[in-house]
Design an enzyme around this catalytic site. Structure first.
Site, PDB file in Angstrom:
ATOM      1  N   HIS A   1      51.242  -3.534 -29.380  1.00 25.27           N
ATOM      2  CA  HIS A   1      52.045  -4.751 -29.552  1.00 25.27           C
ATOM      3  C   HIS A   1      53.470  -4.487 -30.044  1.00 25.27           C
ATOM      4  CE1 HIS A   1      48.696  -7.337 -28.751  1.00 25.27           C
ATOM      5  NE2 HIS A   1      48.014  -6.967 -29.822  1.00 25.27           N
TER       6      HIS A   1
ATOM      7  N   ASP B   1      37.938  -4.676 -29.605  1.00 24.20           N
ATOM      8  CA  ASP B   1      37.809  -5.999 -30.221  1.00 24.20           C
ATOM      9  C   ASP B   1      37.212  -7.039 -29.280  1.00 24.20           C
ATOM     10  OD1 ASP B   1      40.125  -5.726 -28.758  1.00 24.20           O
ATOM     11  OD2 ASP B   1      41.488  -6.304 -30.357  1.00 24.20           O
TER      12      ASP B   1
END
Length: 371
Positions: free
Chosen positions: A134, A258
């Site tokens: 990110h 995740d």
């Protein structure tokens, strides 16, 4: 079939220190501990990386941002610092003592892995501490302070003409996409949850690249609850077409965990098989491949998943039960490698998935008609 040695990039000091900078307790230590307990280290080239230097980080990140990380203080007051906020430092990227050293640790490992591939010392390099996709050029985002994915791709580009980046994390790989949005030398592929309010809110079907990079950005936006069968089918179908037409010289694969059942993200309904089968599909191409970690916040499930994928790369079969080692109690109450499937409803209908695949295939046909 892996025809050259597999490298495992790991500095044990970095492993323990890195656990202080991610929103889990012992995740990275558990991953390395389980891989060690399963006797996998002896079958790999174990490489102990050094920290990257500031010049390495500057190959992507702005000097002003790195200077701020170096000089920022961990102010414990409730008052927000405007400059920190401008650099993305705050709620999901808090300042901690030694944050720049942490960035250097992560980047150093991924760069070392990329250099091993460039020098042809191995065919696959694994760096589970990496995968922080990110971070932007001039700011932190989503627990990511430095984008080691981008840095490793830039390193690979010194040796390999075309690089394919594959992101299996439940979150969109926005930082990597942004870095290569206008180039035809790196194709970014991200499969992720895309629903209102879900971070980072990017990665729609319409995100396809710009200029020379038009159609070299591929996004697969999914809804809640996708299971192994659908996840693997969609990814294999699309990645096979990309592989056969883009014809990459090297691969970077971010395997964020995740999307596993039991993760606090509560989004996808994957087990280890879903991610493992995707990685196996990619490694069968026999291309220089860098395998990175990423998200994943159920420590035991992440460790089981990444250890299983490591064993799969080595064509090793693991026992059904977790071997006894320092973190053994953390795998209770069942102490097995299997991850239970979720009862979450799969909201990805066949019609929805078909529409996504058809749209992406149409974009890819436009791209490959030009190649």
């Amino acid at each position: 079939m892996v025809t050259k040695p597999v490298a495992y990039v790991c500095n044990e000091l970095f492993v323990s220190q890195s656990d202080h900078f991610i929103p889990t307790e012992n995740r990275n230590s558990m991953v390395h501990g389980l891989i060690t307990a399963c006797d996998l280290l002896g079958e790999m080239i174990v490489v102990k990386p050094s920290k990257a230097d500031i010049h390495d980080l500057q190959l992507f990140h702005e000097s002003t941002y790195l200077d701020h990380l170096k000089n920022a203080s961990c102010d414990t007051s409730d008052e927000e610092n405007g400059e920190d906020i401008a650099y993305g430092l705050g709620y999901d990227c808090p300042l901690s003592d030694g944050i720049l050293d942490y960035c250097k640790m992560i980047a150093g490992g991924s760069l070392a892995a990329a250099k091993l591939l460039c020098s042809k010392q191995c065919q696959i390099a694994v760096h589970w501490l990496g995968g922080w996709h990110h971070a932007k050029r001039d700011r932190a985002s989503g627990y990511c302070y430095v984008n080691d994915c981008v840095l490793s791709i830039l390193e690979l580009r010194k040796q390999f003409k075309k690089v394919l980046y594959i992101d299996l994390d439940v979150h969109h790989g926005d930082g990597v996409q942004d870095a290569f949005y206008a180039t035809d030398k790196v194709l970014t592929y991200s499969v992720h949850k895309f629903e209102p309010g879900f971070y980072p809110g990017t990665g729609s079907l319409d995100d396809i690249g710009f200029g020379k990079g038009k159609y070299y950005t591929v996004n697969v936006p999914l809804k809640d609850g996708i299971d192994d069968e659908q996840f693997v089918f969609v990814n294999k179908q699309l990645l096979t077409v990309i592989r056969n037409n883009f014809n990459p010289d090297a691969i970077v694969c971010q395997v964020g965990a995740d999307g596993l059942s039991g993760d606090p993200m509560q989004s996808f309904s994957l087990t280890t098989d879903g991610l493992r089968l995707c990685v196996e599909h990619i490694t069968k191409w026999n291309l220089p491949t860098l395998v990175l970690g990423g998200g994943g916040y159920n420590e035991a499930n992440v460790a089981k998943c990444w250890c299983t994928i490591t064993a799969s790369i080595l064509t090793r079969t693991l026992p059904s039960e977790i071997p006894e080692h320092d973190f053994f109690p953390m795998y209770g109450p069942d102490f097995v490698f299997d991850i239970d499937k979720s009862n979450r409803k799969d909201t990805n209908t066949s019609a929805y998935l078909s529409s996504i695949v058809n749209c992406i295939m149409g974009n890819l046909n436009k791209l490959y008609s030009k190649i």
